[in-house]
Design a protein around this motif. Structure first.
Motif: not given
Length: 77
Positions: A2-10
């Motif tokens: 999965p893609m962490p939310m923090s990475e998506l936001q970044s």
């Protein structure tokens, strides 16, 4: 994986630095998110193109690390 939310936001912040970005994890699994992005970059651009801009910002992660992304995009009013 999965893609962490923090990475998506970044990724989204990097592509749309002046945007108001809200990300919600829809299933708690890091694979299903909703993103609301209000950016001046979307002014005068059709919705389909706006969404293509967001997918481009994810640099090929959509469909792999990120399974589902519900998008709401708009220019500021």
């Amino acid at each position: 994986m999965p893609m962490p939310m923090s990475e998506l936001q970044s990724c989204l912040r990097e592509a749309f630095p002046d945007a108001d970005i809200q990300v919600t994890d829809l299933a708690g699994d890091g694979d299903h998110y909703r993103a609301r992005i209000v950016s001046p970059a979307f002014a005068g651009i059709p919705k389909v193109k706006q969404h293509q801009m967001v997918y481009a910002a994810l640099k090929g992660r959509m469909g792999g690390e990120l399974h589902a992304l519900a998008l709401e995009t708009a220019a500021p009013t």
